[in-house]
Design a protein around this motif. Structure first.
Motif, short mmCIF file in Angstrom:
data_model
loop_
_atom_site.label_atom_id
_atom_site.label_comp_id
_atom_site.label_asym_id
_atom_site.label_seq_id
_atom_site.Cartn_x
_atom_site.Cartn_y
_atom_site.Cartn_z
N SER A 176 0.73 -1.20 -0.01
CA SER A 176 0.02 -0.06 -0.16
C SER A 176 0.94 1.31 0.09
N ASP A 177 0.28 2.34 -0.70
CA ASP A 177 1.34 3.42 -0.55
C ASP A 177 1.55 4.20 0.87
N GLY A 178 2.37 4.64 0.80
CA GLY A 178 2.87 5.43 1.96
C GLY A 178 3.26 6.97 1.28
N ASP B 13 -6.52 3.12 -10.33
CA ASP B 13 -5.43 2.95 -9.60
C ASP B 13 -4.51 3.93 -9.30
N MET B 14 -4.28 4.64 -10.23
CA MET B 14 -3.24 5.86 -10.32
C MET B 14 -4.09 7.07 -9.61
N MET B 15 -4.92 6.71 -8.56
CA MET B 15 -5.43 7.75 -7.61
C MET B 15 -6.26 9.03 -8.22
N ARG C 91 8.14 14.33 -17.64
CA ARG C 91 8.50 13.14 -18.53
C ARG C 91 9.14 12.06 -17.41
N ARG C 92 8.63 12.13 -16.48
CA ARG C 92 9.34 10.95 -15.54
C ARG C 92 9.25 9.52 -16.13
N MET C 93 8.37 9.26 -16.98
CA MET C 93 8.12 7.91 -17.45
C MET C 93 9.27 7.57 -18.36
N SER D 57 8.75 -2.78 -9.50
CA SER D 57 8.63 -1.71 -10.41
C SER D 57 7.96 -0.66 -9.92
N ASP D 58 8.21 0.65 -10.26
CA ASP D 58 7.23 1.67 -10.13
C ASP D 58 5.84 1.50 -10.95
N TRP D 59 4.70 1.98 -10.74
CA TRP D 59 3.61 1.51 -11.20
C TRP D 59 3.74 1.57 -12.51
N VAL E 180 11.88 1.39 -0.60
CA VAL E 180 12.39 2.62 -0.55
C VAL E 180 12.23 3.02 -2.28
N LYS E 181 12.05 4.40 -2.38
CA LYS E 181 11.71 4.53 -3.83
C LYS E 181 12.25 5.92 -3.93
N HIS E 182 12.29 6.48 -5.35
CA HIS E 182 12.25 5.74 -6.65
C HIS E 182 13.72 5.70 -7.16
N PHE E 183 14.07 4.47 -7.18
CA PHE E 183 15.64 4.08 -7.26
C PHE E 183 15.67 4.12 -8.88
N SER F 1 2.66 18.72 -6.95
CA SER F 1 1.97 17.55 -6.83
C SER F 1 2.99 16.60 -7.49
N GLU F 2 2.50 15.09 -7.15
CA GLU F 2 3.06 14.23 -8.02
C GLU F 2 2.38 14.45 -9.47
N GLY F 3 3.27 13.94 -10.57
CA GLY F 3 2.81 13.96 -11.84
C GLY F 3 3.24 15.26 -12.51
N GLY G 193 7.84 18.68 -8.77
CA GLY G 193 6.61 18.58 -8.16
C GLY G 193 6.27 17.69 -6.70
N ARG G 194 7.23 16.79 -6.75
CA ARG G 194 7.18 15.46 -5.45
C ARG G 194 8.12 15.93 -4.56
N ASN G 195 8.84 17.38 -4.44
CA ASN G 195 9.78 17.44 -3.44
C ASN G 195 9.28 17.21 -2.04
N LEU H 176 12.79 -2.52 -2.86
CA LEU H 176 13.26 -1.18 -3.25
C LEU H 176 12.12 -0.99 -4.57
N MET H 177 11.95 0.10 -4.88
CA MET H 177 11.23 0.41 -5.94
C MET H 177 12.00 1.34 -7.08
N CYS H 178 11.94 0.54 -8.14
CA CYS H 178 12.90 1.24 -9.46
C CYS H 178 12.06 2.26 -9.57
N SER H 179 12.72 3.26 -10.47
CA SER H 179 12.04 4.48 -10.90
C SER H 179 11.37 4.22 -12.32
N TYR H 180 10.96 5.16 -12.80
CA TYR H 180 10.17 5.05 -14.26
C TYR H 180 11.39 5.29 -15.29
N ASN H 181 12.12 6.43 -15.02
CA ASN H 181 13.10 6.98 -15.95
C ASN H 181 14.47 6.24 -16.32
C1 BGC Z 1 4.19 6.48 -7.90
C2 BGC Z 1 4.77 5.53 -6.55
C3 BGC Z 1 3.43 5.00 -6.07
C4 BGC Z 1 2.87 4.09 -7.21
C5 BGC Z 1 1.67 3.55 -6.61
C6 BGC Z 1 3.49 5.80 -8.61
O1 BGC Z 1 3.14 6.13 -9.88
O2 BGC Z 1 5.50 7.03 -8.49
O3 BGC Z 1 5.33 6.47 -5.54
O4 BGC Z 1 3.92 4.20 -4.95
O5 BGC Z 1 2.19 4.97 -8.12
O6 BGC Z 1 0.56 4.28 -6.41
#
Ligand code: BGC
Length: 862
Positions: A41-43, A825-827, A160-162, A228-230, A149-152, A422-424, A116-118, A193-198
């Motif tokens: 679950s997200d934190g 899922d992506m909130m 363009r994080r993806m 993986s990140d989502w 631990v993210k985002h590695f 914001s994230e995104g 945006g995610r600082n 660990l969660m790997c990053s998109y980039n």
């Molecule tokens: C975010 C992650 C998050 C995942 C699941 C991704 O878009 O970058 O930090 O844990 O979605 O919601």
């Protein structure tokens, strides 16, 4: 039976299944073998548990949980014990909600204040991020719950994080961007660990063998699993080979098939898949104890704590109090409750206490500063501005100014609206809304005791700083933010937070100003090691508030520095005395610098800190050990950390620019004779301005050519291309229109998530669109789109895609449900109608244009 033996019993299909999620939040269960699923679950600053059933498309539908302070605020406590304690609380909440792994902490380095995610991230400094995150991880895992631990790694922007490729030299990666992860892995042994998109230097993190296998496992000894990140998976079989154990969320079977095919065709060794499965099963066993059951032992009963919202809220308040930073105080604080106090600004009534995106918590209770203040006195309130707008409302300002003139002190609750960070997506500028800047200026003209309380996740510019009496940076401090602010304002709590990031005067001062967020394909980390204070100190630049800064209501005296050197290490001790009349806490910071270094180095770097609590008049001796790593640089030529012989300066201070004690340490070991680089080759890094380096210098640093930053005309489209890439293509426009129409027509856009949704759709590579659509957009469709964009088999592809009409294509690309399920899922909030969505888009565009205009005006004014 051992896990290895269990893996030997699994079929190829079962292994491929386990290497991908079952849905958005669970791993796959293999019933035949008694392997249960686990829940993630997200934190990071609370639990965003989405129920298995019900409408998961609405953020508000996540289970209620305590919203703790965001990463930025936790880091500025500089208190390892507190971070550990917060981890424990989160661990208990996870146990109470049957969550096995919490997706946090997020520890990417704050390269620019605009990311945006600082607010979720901890610091511009890897030492602080590593120390605080390691404590958090130890706290969570002490409860038998895992972390991710993210985002590695090198995910330092949202734009363009993806797809973007971080172009960064190895030394900078090692010393700045990987270092906090290294500390957490080595000191706290995170389960995942969660790997990053980039991409990093052209290779997606999700299929980067150097990152995941060599550095993470071979060098650092990581023993957990990497997820993986989502939606971050590009080529799944390559990912398995590179060390990506688990794909999240499910690809609805697409990537399972790819793994099976790759093994059957001999492109992927089955042993590599076995390793991934073993890594996952080790942790599944840790949380569920299923192996004991398989081996006939009695299952271990897990402790299930009761989730005590009230108790955790109190703890959230304590953390918030320690994370807030008193930036300026010319005497207006603490407030005297017998004076006439005026609170101005909507954030006093409805605090902004968390940021948008996947970390969004559905809190149990939020108490505003206005209501918390009633415990002390009755304060007057006026709105002053609308907290969601960037529009100057003269009547509100006039009213605030009139009331402020009649009061003894005016406290303005300012901050960034949700839509600003914001994230995104990234921020477009570093300023507060114009209405707030204007209000602060006007109020300060009539009220000498003007205090500003800031609610933001990353630095803001303060053109009015010289006119106000005091500034409290409250950050995004969680659901108890209002109470914590009042505790500090009225002096119940003596502030002790310190900035884990620099506040530059202007965004133009930042070292990556010219290289953030980069171009279509790449973002060049030309400033190298010179991130945050490392840069401002190197070029001796004036800053608004330096790294490590934070005031108290008492004063501290430093004395008696003693340095004992060992073999490439040192023990530092000194005394701190509380010389004021209130109890308080000081964060003593130890910086190391190399005099006469042969390699370029920052002037000083934080290598130790200690938070010490002192009664009035009390004195304590602090001892800090500096190990070999504290003196090392990463030598790319030698592929290892090296300590140069010679003198090092030890600076002990209350901030990076308030150094109270200085001393030297000398190492006599033999000189290394190792290739690195020279002053002539890299003048900007040795003694120039690393924010603007020439191509040739950057190439020297990279040890190779600078990659193309934009798609060349005529480059073929691939599944890695994005909707954004397709914009100028003849057919692209129609494909995009159809994709956007799907989103809009079903109300996927809503007030809260417009920016995020637009950015995601725009920047998502086609291969991710396939997986993220919940299987509704097939690979065939994506391939046909790519082939059409390349102008191949036009007739056939048009027919296949049914591109003659928008309706046809909307049904072809998977229909609304496909996108909606992933967006859920992506909130995203799914609501309302296409009409509303259209209006929202118009509004957003207008707002952005207004913001840009205002920014220009402000700059003109300055
Ligand atoms: C975010 C992650 C998050 C995942 C699941 C991704 O878009 O970058 O930090 O844990 O979605 O919601």
């Amino acid at each position: 039976m051992t896990i290895k033996e269990l893996v030997a019993q699994m079929t190829l299909e079962e292994k491929a299944k386990l290497a991908g999620g079952a849905d958005a939040w669970h791993t796959a269960a293999i019933e035949r073998l008694g392997i249960p699923r686990i829940t993630v679950s997200d934190g990071p600053h609370g639990l965003r548990k989405v129920d298995d059933s019900g409408d998961i498309a609405d953020l508000r539908k996540s289970r209620q949980a305590v919203c703790f302070p965001a990463g930025v605020c936790v880091a500025s406590t500089f208190n390892r014990d507190l971070a550990y304690h917060m981890g424990q609380l989160l661990g208990d909440e996870c146990l109470a909600e049957d969550v096995d792994v919490i997706l946090g902490p997020a520890i990417n380095i704050k390269r620019s204040p605009l990311c945006g995610r600082n607010f979720e991230y901890m610091s511009e400094d890897p030492y602080v991020a590593g120390q605080i995150a390691a404590s958090y991880v130890k706290g969570v895992q002490s409860k038998g719950v895992g972390v991710s631990v993210k985002h590695f790694a090198a995910n330092n922007q949202e734009k363009r994080r993806m797809t973007v490729s971080a172009v960064v030299d190895e030394r900078t990666l090692r010393e700045i961007y990987l270092s906090a992860f290294e500390e957490v892995v080595k000191a706290a042994h995170p389960d995942t660990l969660m790997c990053s998109y980039n991409k990093i230097n052209g290779v997606y993190s999700s299929e980067n063998p150097w990152l995941l296998n060599k550095v993470l496992r071979d060098e650092w000894g990581f023993e957990g699993f990497v997820m993986s990140d989502w939606g971050a998976v590009n080529d799944r079989p390559s990912g398995v080979a590179a060390g990506l154990d688990l794909e999240m969320p499910t690809s609805n079977g697409i990537n399972e098939e790819k793994i099976i095919e790759a093994v059957e065709e001999g492109r992927l060794k089955e042993e590599l898949l076995d390793i991934a499965v073993e890594h996952i099963l080790n942790k599944v066993d840790r949380y569920t104890g299923f192996m004991a059951k398989l081996n006939g032992a009695a299952p271990v009963q897990k402790e299930k704590p009761v989730f005590d919202y009230v108790a955790d809220h109190k703890e959230a308040r304590k953390i918030a109090r320690e994370g807030m930073v008193l930036l300026k105080n010319d005497g207006a604080l603490p407030l005297d409750k017998d004076k006439r106090i005026l609170f101005i600004g909507e954030f006093a009534k409805t605090p902004r206490y968390q940021g948008g995106g996947s970390s969004h918590i559905n809190p149990t209770r939020v108490i505003s500063a206005l209501s918390a203040s009633t415990r002390h006195t009755l304060v007057e309130y006026t709105k002053g501005f609308s907290s969601t707008k960037d529009i100057v409302e003269d009547d509100l300002i006039e009213d605030a100014v009139n009331k402020a003139a009649d009061a003894d002190v005016a406290v303005i609750f300012a901050g960034l609206p949700d839509s600003f960070e914001s994230e995104g997506y990234d921020r477009e500028h570093m300023r507060l809304p114009q209405c707030q800047n204007r209000l602060i200026r006007e109020v300060a003209k009539v009220q000498p005791n003007t205090v500003v309380v800031l609610h933001n996740g990353s630095p803001v510019s303060m053109p009015w700083i010289g006119n106000v009496n005091a500034v409290l940076e409250a950050y995004l401090a969680g659901e108890a933010s209002g109470e914590a602010v009042v505790d500090i304002l009225f002096g119940v709590t003596n502030p002790s937070g310190k900035l884990a990031e620099t506040f530059p005067v202007s965004i133009k001062d930042t070292p990556c100003y010219d290289n953030f967020p980069g171009n279509r394909l790449t973002v060049e980390y030309r400033e190298g090691l010179f991130v945050g204070y490392r840069y401002y100190d190197h070029v001796d630049m004036n800053v608004l508030f330096p790294f490590g800064h934070g005031l108290s209501y008492t004063t501290f005296n430093y004395s008696g520095l003693n340095i004992t050197s060992g073999d490439k290490c040192a023990t530092i001790s000194f005394k701190i005395k509380n010389t004021g009349s209130r109890a308080g806490a000081e964060v003593a910071q130890v910086y190391v610098g190399k005099t006469g270094s042969k390699v370029f180095r920052p002037l000083r770097e934080l290598k130790g800190f200690e938070k010490v609590f002192l009664q009035p008049g009390e004195e304590k001796e602090i001892t800090i050990q500096l190990d070999e790593r504290a003196f090392s640089y990463y030598c790319v030529g030698a592929h290892k950390w090296c300590v140069e012989p010679g003198a090092y300066t030890i600076s002990v201070g209350s901030s990076s620019r308030d150094i109270r004690l200085r001393g030297d340490v000398w190492f006599n070991h033999e000189e290394y004779d190792i290739w690195q680089y020279t002053r002539d080759e890299l003048p900007s890094y040795y003694f120039g301005d690393p924010s603007s380096v020439s191509d040739s210098e950057f190439e020297k640093l990279l040890c190779g050519p600078i990659p193309e930053s934009v798609r060349r005309e005529g480059d073929p489209f691939t599944l890695c291309s994005t909707v954004e890439d397709a914009r100028s293509n003849k057919w692209g426009a129609r494909v995009i229109k159809a994709i956007e129409l799907v989103g809009k027509s079903k109300g996927l856009l809503s007030h809260d998530n417009n920016g995020m949704f637009i950015a995601m759709i725009n920047e998502m590579p086609f291969h991710s669109v396939v997986c993220m659509s919940g299987g509704k957009i097939t690979m065939d469709t994506a391939e046909a789109i790519v082939s059409l964009l390349n102008g191949e088999n036009v007739g056939e592809n048009l027919k296949l895609l049914g591109l003659s009409g928008v309706d046809a294509i909307t049904s072809k690309i998977g229909g609304v449900e496909g996108i909606k399920s992933k967006m859920g899922d992506m909130m995203c909030h799914v609501k309302d109608t296409a009409d509303k969505a259209k209006k929202d888009i118009v509004k957003i565009k207008e707002k952005r244009a207004a913001a840009r205009r205002a920014d220009e005006e402000e700059e003109d004014e300055e």
